[in-house]
Design a protein around this motif. Structure first.
Motif, mmCIF file in Angstrom:
data_model
loop_
_atom_site.group_PDB
_atom_site.id
_atom_site.type_symbol
_atom_site.label_atom_id
_atom_site.label_comp_id
_atom_site.label_asym_id
_atom_site.label_seq_id
_atom_site.Cartn_x
_atom_site.Cartn_y
_atom_site.Cartn_z
ATOM 1 N N LYS A 220 -2.945 11.277 5.781
ATOM 2 C CA LYS A 220 -2.679 12.398 4.935
ATOM 3 C C LYS A 220 -2.110 12.402 3.633
ATOM 4 O O LYS A 220 -1.275 11.414 3.584
ATOM 5 C CB LYS A 220 -1.581 13.315 5.912
ATOM 6 C CG LYS A 220 -2.401 13.726 7.430
ATOM 7 C CD LYS A 220 -1.155 14.597 8.278
ATOM 8 C CE LYS A 220 -1.706 14.892 9.427
ATOM 9 N NZ LYS A 220 -0.883 15.510 10.412
ATOM 10 N N VAL A 221 -2.489 13.186 2.703
ATOM 11 C CA VAL A 221 -2.026 13.076 1.350
ATOM 12 C C VAL A 221 -0.892 13.941 1.245
ATOM 13 O O VAL A 221 -0.932 15.078 1.543
ATOM 14 C CB VAL A 221 -2.936 13.495 0.305
ATOM 15 C CG1 VAL A 221 -2.397 13.428 -0.978
ATOM 16 C CG2 VAL A 221 -4.240 12.688 0.556
ATOM 17 N N LEU A 222 0.190 13.212 0.981
ATOM 18 C CA LEU A 222 1.591 13.995 0.939
ATOM 19 C C LEU A 222 1.881 14.651 -0.570
ATOM 20 O O LEU A 222 2.590 15.554 -0.916
ATOM 21 C CB LEU A 222 2.702 13.404 1.384
ATOM 22 C CG LEU A 222 2.522 12.941 2.964
ATOM 23 C CD1 LEU A 222 3.844 12.056 3.277
ATOM 24 C CD2 LEU A 222 2.286 14.248 3.878
ATOM 25 N N ALA A 223 1.030 13.730 -1.415
ATOM 26 C CA ALA A 223 1.340 14.240 -2.789
ATOM 27 C C ALA A 223 0.335 13.214 -3.667
ATOM 28 O O ALA A 223 0.082 12.342 -3.379
ATOM 29 C CB ALA A 223 3.127 13.803 -3.332
ATOM 30 N N GLY A 224 0.167 13.986 -4.857
ATOM 31 C CA GLY A 224 -0.698 13.623 -5.838
ATOM 32 C C GLY A 224 -2.134 13.688 -5.587
ATOM 33 O O GLY A 224 -2.601 14.346 -4.580
ATOM 34 N N ASP A 225 -2.916 13.232 -6.624
ATOM 35 C CA ASP A 225 -4.496 13.591 -6.451
ATOM 36 C C ASP A 225 -5.197 12.369 -6.174
ATOM 37 O O ASP A 225 -5.178 11.249 -6.860
ATOM 38 C CB ASP A 225 -4.899 14.231 -8.063
ATOM 39 C CG ASP A 225 -6.265 14.393 -8.138
ATOM 40 O OD1 ASP A 225 -7.090 14.289 -7.247
ATOM 41 O OD2 ASP A 225 -6.505 14.504 -9.488
ATOM 42 N N VAL A 226 -5.911 12.469 -5.050
ATOM 43 C CA VAL A 226 -6.562 11.193 -4.710
ATOM 44 C C VAL A 226 -8.083 11.142 -5.363
ATOM 45 O O VAL A 226 -8.689 10.463 -4.417
ATOM 46 C CB VAL A 226 -6.569 11.364 -3.227
ATOM 47 C CG1 VAL A 226 -5.110 10.944 -2.724
ATOM 48 C CG2 VAL A 226 -7.180 12.414 -2.666
ATOM 49 N N SER A 227 -8.530 11.682 -6.194
ATOM 50 C CA SER A 227 -9.883 11.939 -6.727
ATOM 51 C C SER A 227 -10.055 10.624 -7.393
ATOM 52 O O SER A 227 -11.272 10.298 -7.759
ATOM 53 C CB SER A 227 -10.200 13.260 -7.485
ATOM 54 O OG SER A 227 -9.177 12.975 -8.735
ATOM 55 N N GLY A 228 -9.266 9.950 -7.956
ATOM 56 C CA GLY A 228 -9.478 8.706 -8.700
ATOM 57 C C GLY A 228 -9.560 7.697 -7.976
ATOM 58 O O GLY A 228 -9.842 7.482 -6.757
ATOM 59 N N ASN A 229 -9.431 6.190 -8.809
ATOM 60 C CA ASN A 229 -9.740 5.045 -8.034
ATOM 61 C C ASN A 229 -8.300 4.231 -8.362
ATOM 62 O O ASN A 229 -7.546 4.208 -9.274
ATOM 63 C CB ASN A 229 -10.876 4.498 -8.757
ATOM 64 C CG ASN A 229 -12.079 4.947 -8.324
ATOM 65 O OD1 ASN A 229 -12.220 5.788 -7.691
ATOM 66 N ND2 ASN A 229 -13.255 4.118 -8.265
ATOM 67 N N PHE A 230 -8.141 3.132 -7.437
ATOM 68 C CA PHE A 230 -7.091 2.315 -7.356
ATOM 69 C C PHE A 230 -7.817 1.146 -8.423
ATOM 70 O O PHE A 230 -8.346 0.178 -7.639
ATOM 71 C CB PHE A 230 -6.469 1.841 -6.095
ATOM 72 C CG PHE A 230 -5.363 0.824 -6.159
ATOM 73 C CD1 PHE A 230 -4.401 0.992 -7.294
ATOM 74 C CD2 PHE A 230 -5.495 -0.205 -5.481
ATOM 75 C CE1 PHE A 230 -3.246 -0.232 -7.269
ATOM 76 C CE2 PHE A 230 -4.291 -1.284 -5.456
ATOM 77 C CZ PHE A 230 -3.571 -1.031 -6.432
ATOM 78 N N SER A 231 -7.473 1.138 -9.528
ATOM 79 C CA SER A 231 -8.267 0.063 -10.421
ATOM 80 C C SER A 231 -7.253 -0.891 -11.197
ATOM 81 O O SER A 231 -7.783 -1.896 -11.915
ATOM 82 C CB SER A 231 -9.016 0.947 -11.662
ATOM 83 O OG SER A 231 -8.108 1.677 -12.376
ATOM 84 N N SER A 232 -6.089 -0.891 -10.918
ATOM 85 C CA SER A 232 -5.167 -2.021 -11.359
ATOM 86 C C SER A 232 -4.147 -2.121 -10.599
ATOM 87 O O SER A 232 -3.434 -1.292 -9.850
ATOM 88 C CB SER A 232 -5.047 -1.767 -12.910
ATOM 89 O OG SER A 232 -4.155 -0.697 -13.071
ATOM 90 N N GLY A 233 -3.443 -3.371 -10.559
ATOM 91 C CA GLY A 233 -2.267 -3.315 -9.862
ATOM 92 C C GLY A 233 -2.355 -4.287 -8.382
ATOM 93 O O GLY A 233 -3.748 -4.490 -8.225
ATOM 94 N N LYS A 234 -1.511 -4.382 -7.789
ATOM 95 C CA LYS A 234 -1.538 -5.440 -6.416
ATOM 96 C C LYS A 234 -1.041 -4.491 -5.182
ATOM 97 O O LYS A 234 -0.269 -3.391 -5.515
ATOM 98 C CB LYS A 234 -0.405 -6.471 -6.778
ATOM 99 C CG LYS A 234 -1.033 -7.452 -7.852
ATOM 100 C CD LYS A 234 -0.015 -8.721 -7.925
ATOM 101 C CE LYS A 234 -0.471 -9.738 -8.818
ATOM 102 N NZ LYS A 234 -0.511 -9.130 -10.277
ATOM 103 N N VAL A 235 -1.257 -4.977 -4.107
ATOM 104 C CA VAL A 235 -0.869 -4.496 -2.973
ATOM 105 C C VAL A 235 0.416 -5.218 -2.302
ATOM 106 O O VAL A 235 0.626 -6.265 -2.345
ATOM 107 C CB VAL A 235 -1.798 -4.327 -2.027
ATOM 108 C CG1 VAL A 235 -1.511 -3.755 -0.725
ATOM 109 C CG2 VAL A 235 -2.965 -3.597 -2.480
ATOM 110 N N PHE A 236 1.526 -4.467 -2.161
ATOM 111 C CA PHE A 236 2.776 -5.111 -1.610
ATOM 112 C C PHE A 236 3.262 -4.339 -0.606
ATOM 113 O O PHE A 236 3.159 -3.152 -0.179
ATOM 114 C CB PHE A 236 3.891 -5.199 -2.754
ATOM 115 C CG PHE A 236 3.586 -5.987 -3.805
ATOM 116 C CD1 PHE A 236 3.612 -7.579 -3.400
ATOM 117 C CD2 PHE A 236 3.116 -5.546 -5.179
ATOM 118 C CE1 PHE A 236 3.765 -8.361 -4.716
ATOM 119 C CE2 PHE A 236 3.105 -6.252 -6.281
ATOM 120 C CZ PHE A 236 3.138 -7.783 -5.885
#
Length: 549
Positions: A152-168
């Motif tokens: 479930k989305v609690l905050a923010g806009d999820v229409s974009g992509n995760f295009s940079s950064g790492k997963v921790f």
């Protein structure tokens, strides 16, 4: 190409009037007797005489069949729909399980193939990747992440992509996370206010919370202000970490280079040879417009039936439609000498020494008690008139003449006047190319290791025949230069005079023609034979005998 389920009834290549009309009439008889399932087709172009006959009695020319080998369109395809390249690895895997597929096709919005992904590719995405930046490298959409985590989305806009950064995984205190957490990262956290707030202030792009955790209004408001997405999932941290990778789009892992695809028009014997050299189990199939429509595998051929075919007016392999060796021949109805077609199973073979196949078909209607309609009678009568040259040919028997007269009465035609119109239509030689004239009635043979062909045209006008002879002679020379045949003979037959000028070229042609006709050629390429009108009875037997001596 349209899938053909019916039994094909067809004459020989370069079909004459008998070949076409007998195929139509016999398919009609079989449909009446068996309730359908038979289709008349043709193995070559329709000549002018046959065009006239078909139009006269209200028929369209049968559909052309150039090869009776089975094609991919004759196989039952595995109908697995294409998927978008944006679909997650998890959804692709679930689709494979639902549809019992091991390969999926990736298609664009128009249905064109972009790539394929196999169950092996999905396994590799989980087993071979040791990179905590892989999710962003794959340009994974946040919507995929939410769907994969059942979140479930609690905050923010999820229409974009995760295009940079790492997963921790944020298992440490905020002070310790400061050493490895960076702006734009995705971090998996527990229900700890301090860690959530620190991550937001650090500039992470997304926070994923486990166990359906919620956030305080302060965290939510600050996340909105900083453009940070917060997702709550029902799983524990370990499971979330495993599932994150499954949110990546399939386009990142799909194969795109040297894709092996098959068209619905590809011949199955060619397809099987190609498949045998490839390790994949399933292969995409595209339609005539290049769009993906399904899959085939080696198992697809297990229940595949050969095309079923009935041959009329011929029984020689080199006169039959291409691919005949891959078809199942059910019947042969003919009036020529026995040829060299071989069959795996016993077939119904009716061969009678008559002047026309149409006469045999006429007898079969009567033997089965089937009424002959006027239009069918017109076709069969035309076939007999054409093949016997209105009873002038030595191949003509009393049965042919009797059949033609009965058929003419049913069709409502006067044989002499109708025959004149029909032959006149065929004699329009001035409007035809040498190729059209040459192949209007042409058959291939083999004897003494020599491949040869014999063509024939008939006309009621001797001047017309003489006028086309130079062009035909030149065309024959060009054919011999191309190779593939050793000798050519062409009959220029005058119906009125009942005579033929033989034009011949190629290997030992002069020797064989003079021996066959007992005539002497003055120019080395033609000989005039009075009384000759029949290729089947007056030329071919004598020519074969001369070649076999």
């Amino acid at each position: 190409m349209e899938k053909i389920n019916d039994v094909i009834v067809t004459g020989h290549k370069n079909p004459d009037t008998d070949s076409i009309c007998s195929a139509i009439a016999y398919a009609n008889l079989k449909n009446i007797l068996n309730g359908g399932g038979y289709r008349a087709m043709r193995a070559g172009a329709v000549n002018k005489e046959t065009e006239y006959v078909l139009k006269r009695f209200g028929f369209e020319a049968p559909e052309l069949v150039e090869d009776v080998r089975t094609r991919v369109c004759d196989i039952e395809l595995k109908k697995v729909s294409g998927i978008s390249g944006e679909l997650s690895i998890k959804e692709a895997y679930l689709k494979m399980k639902r549809e019992e597929a091991v390969t999926l096709a990736i298609t664009n919005n128009e249905g064109y193939l972009e790539g394929i992904i196999s169950i092996g590719d999905i396994a590799a995405s989980d087993m071979d990747v040791y990179d905590n930046a892989i999710v962003s490298k794959a340009n994974t959409s946040f919507k995929n992440i939410v769907d994969t985590l059942d979140g479930k989305v609690l905050a923010g806009d999820v229409s974009g992509n995760f295009s940079s950064g790492k997963v921790f995984i944020g298992a440490n205190t905020p002070d310790m996370m400061d050493d490895y957490l960076s702006e734009g990262d995705l971090v998996i956290l527990g229900n700890r206010f301090e860690s959530q707030y620190f991550a937001i202030e650090k500039g992470v792009r997304c926070i994923v919370l486990g166990s359906n955790s919620t956030v305080s209004p302060i965290i939510k408001r600050r996340a909105e202000e900083k453009g940070c997405i917060i997702i709550s999932a029902p799983y524990d941290t370990f499971t979330i970490a495993r599932l994150i990778d499954q949110s990546m789009p399939v386009k990142y892992f799909m194969s795109t280079n040297d894709l092996l695809t098959f068209s619905i028009d590809d011949f199955t014997n060619d397809v099987k040879e190609t498949m045998a050299k490839n390790r994949h189990r399933y292969f995409p199939v595209i339609d005539e417009n290049g769009k993906y429509i399904g899959q085939i595998s080696k198992r697809s051929f297990l229940d595949m039936d050969k095309k079923k075919i009935i041959l009329v007016d011929h029984n020689e392999r080199n006169q039959a439609v291409n691919g005949i060796e891959y078809a199942e021949i059910l019947e042969i109805i003919d009036h020529h000498r026995l040829g060299n077609i071989e069959t795996i199973n016993p077939v119904f073979f009716r061969n009678q020494p008559l002047g026309c196949t149409g006469t045999i078909i006429f007898k079969m209607y009567n033997e089965n008690g089937v009424k002959i309609e006027p239009n069918i009678a017109g076709l069969l009568c035309s076939a007999i008139i054409s093949d016997t040259l209105m009873f002038r040919s030595p191949t003509c028997t009393p049965d042919d003449k009797e059949a033609a007269e009965k058929l003419a009465e049913i069709a409502g035609i006067d044989i002499p006047s109708y025959a004149e119109d029909m032959f006149t239509a065929a004699s329009d030689l001035a409007s035809k190319t040498p190729e059209e004239i040459f192949y209007s009635d042409f058959k291939k043979f083999n004897a003494a290791g020599i491949d040869f062909g014999v063509g024939q045209i008939t006309s009621m006008n001797g001047n017309d025949l003489a006028s086309v002879k130079p062009a035909i002679s030149k065309y024959m020379e060009e054919l011999l230069e191309k190779g593939g045949i050793d000798m050519l003979v062409f009959m220029l037959t005058n119906i009125i005079d009942e005579s033929t000028t033989l034009l011949f070229k190629g290997t030992r042609a002069l020797e064989f023609i003079q021996a066959a006709t007992n005539a002497v050629s003055e120019d080395g390429e033609t000989v005039f034979v009075p009384g000759m009108v029949s290729r089947k009875k007056q030329l071919i037997p004598q020519l074969l005998a001369a070649m076999q001596k």
